[in-house]
Design an enzyme around this catalytic site. Structure first.
Site, short mmCIF file in Angstrom:
data_model
loop_
_atom_site.label_atom_id
_atom_site.label_comp_id
_atom_site.label_asym_id
_atom_site.label_seq_id
_atom_site.Cartn_x
_atom_site.Cartn_y
_atom_site.Cartn_z
CG HIS A 277 -5.54 -3.12 1.15
ND1 HIS A 277 -4.40 -3.67 1.68
CD2 HIS A 277 -5.90 -2.12 2.00
CE1 HIS A 277 -4.08 -3.04 2.79
NE2 HIS A 277 -4.98 -2.10 3.02
CD GLU B 38 -4.22 0.61 0.83
OE1 GLU B 38 -4.67 1.66 1.33
OE2 GLU B 38 -3.28 -0.04 1.36
CD GLU B 39 -0.54 -1.33 3.14
OE1 GLU B 39 -0.13 -0.15 3.16
OE2 GLU B 39 -1.24 -1.82 4.05
CG HIS C 143 1.83 0.45 7.89
ND1 HIS C 143 2.28 1.28 6.88
CD2 HIS C 143 0.58 0.05 7.51
CE1 HIS C 143 1.35 1.37 5.94
NE2 HIS C 143 0.30 0.63 6.32
CG ASP D 253 -3.32 -1.77 6.77
OD1 ASP D 253 -4.21 -1.79 5.91
OD2 ASP D 253 -2.38 -0.96 6.77
#
Length: 328
Positions: free
Chosen positions: A60, A192-193, A301, A162
């Site tokens: 992603h 995606e998140e 994150h 990420d």
């Protein structure tokens, strides 16, 4: 690959606003693939033709963000999270909007850290009033962390590892794999998140025989961390289970055998909280046998995620080992 990771992580691209990062990736991979397109949701889909089964690889492009919900009379911006962000890591952080407007995050007076939530936080862009603030930023604009890439030698720190590190892995595999034994679809997914949305629509369109997500995963190797059998520097992971998927045993076996045959160190991963694009891919249409290769990552994150460069290199090797032989 370090310079590629540096470039990708420093590009703006929160969920739902992936245009800039997509354009950069598209230019890099265009000479390496047979077909390339952007679908209606914004996923970048690149095909490298081969004679075998149709395999979808997904990483992603999006990163976490903060969306402006209100501008007060003094020019301070209230916001909500776009993706899984904990308010406690935000105080004092610098953020930047798509147009280059930067700011820092402040907090109202609170009596206890237990009272800290998104309603207590605001972004200060240096405006003196609402009018000046709205000349720079408006409702619905999205900010991302403003943190640079840092090379520590063996380890790398950056925002958005990420999953820009997953995007870098797919780009590198495209550079190195010349005659694939399978029909490969490299998909750089959106959103995606916020619910693996891009993987859902692109998998429906592609109709793959097998799916493989490439992402990051948490570790259990920091002081008093939650128990998890994953550490930095011990190789990429072969996922067994997460919140969204129980990996198909056939895919798990293929990945393990490929790693062992090529002498690549790997770790088995069970992620008790969280998921990846594979969660959407494996439920597409009649179902798609799917798996996940992850790069271990500390401080996921946060503005300072960390990976081990050896894991990244071995991740490329593992993907090539999987893809270079026909999957029956």
């Amino acid at each position: 690959m370090k310079e590629l990771i540096r470039e990708l992580t420093e590009i703006y691209g929160p969920s739902g606003r992936e245009e800039v990062i997509r354009n950069v990736i598209q230019e890099k991979i265009k000479p390496l693939v047979d077909e390339i397109e952007v679908d209606s949701l914004g996923n970048l889909i690149a095909r490298k033709k081969g004679p075998g089964k149709k395999i979808m690889l997904a990483a992603h492009m999006d990163e976490l963000g903060l969306m402006v919900t209100f501008v007060d009379k003094n020019g301070f911006l209230r916001f909500s999270n776009v993706g899984g962000i904990t308010p406690h890591i935000l105080l004092g952080e610098r953020v930047v909007f798509a147009n280059g407007t930067a700011g820092t995050i402040g907090c109202e007076k609170i009596d206890s850290w237990k009272d800290l939530n998104f309603q207590k936080l605001y972004i200060d862009i240096g405006a003196s009033d609402e009018k000046e603030a709205k000349e720079k930023v408006n409702i619905g604009d999205v900010a991302v962390y403003q943190r640079g890439f840092q090379d520590l030698g063996k380890r790398i720190i950056s925002k958005a590892l990420d999953d820009r590190v997953g995007c870098a892995l797919l780009i590198q595999v495209l550079k190195e794999i010349e005659s694939p034994a399978n029909d490969l679809y490299f998909v750089f997914t959106v959103q995606e998140e916020v619910g693996v949305r891009g993987a859902r629509t692109s998998a429906y369109r592609i109709k793959p025989d097998y799916g493989l997500a490439v992402d990051v995963t948490r570790t259990g190797d920091t002081p008093e961390s939650e128990t998890m059998a994953v550490s930095l520097g011990k190789g990429p992971t072969v996922k067994v289970k997460d919140t969204l998927i129980i990996v198909h045993p056939k895919i798990k076996k293929i990945m393990e055998e490929a790693a062992e045959k090529a002498g690549i160190p790997y770790q088995l991963e069970i992620l008790e909280r969280g998921g990846t694009d594979s969660g959407a891919i494996h439920l597409s249409r009649e179902g798609v046998p799917s798996g996940v290769m992850s790069i271990p990552c500390r401080y996921i994150h946060t503005p300072s995620e960390m990976v081990d460069y050896d894991d990244v290199v071995n991740g490329v090797k593992l993907l090539k080992s999987i893809l270079e032989k026909p999957l029956e």
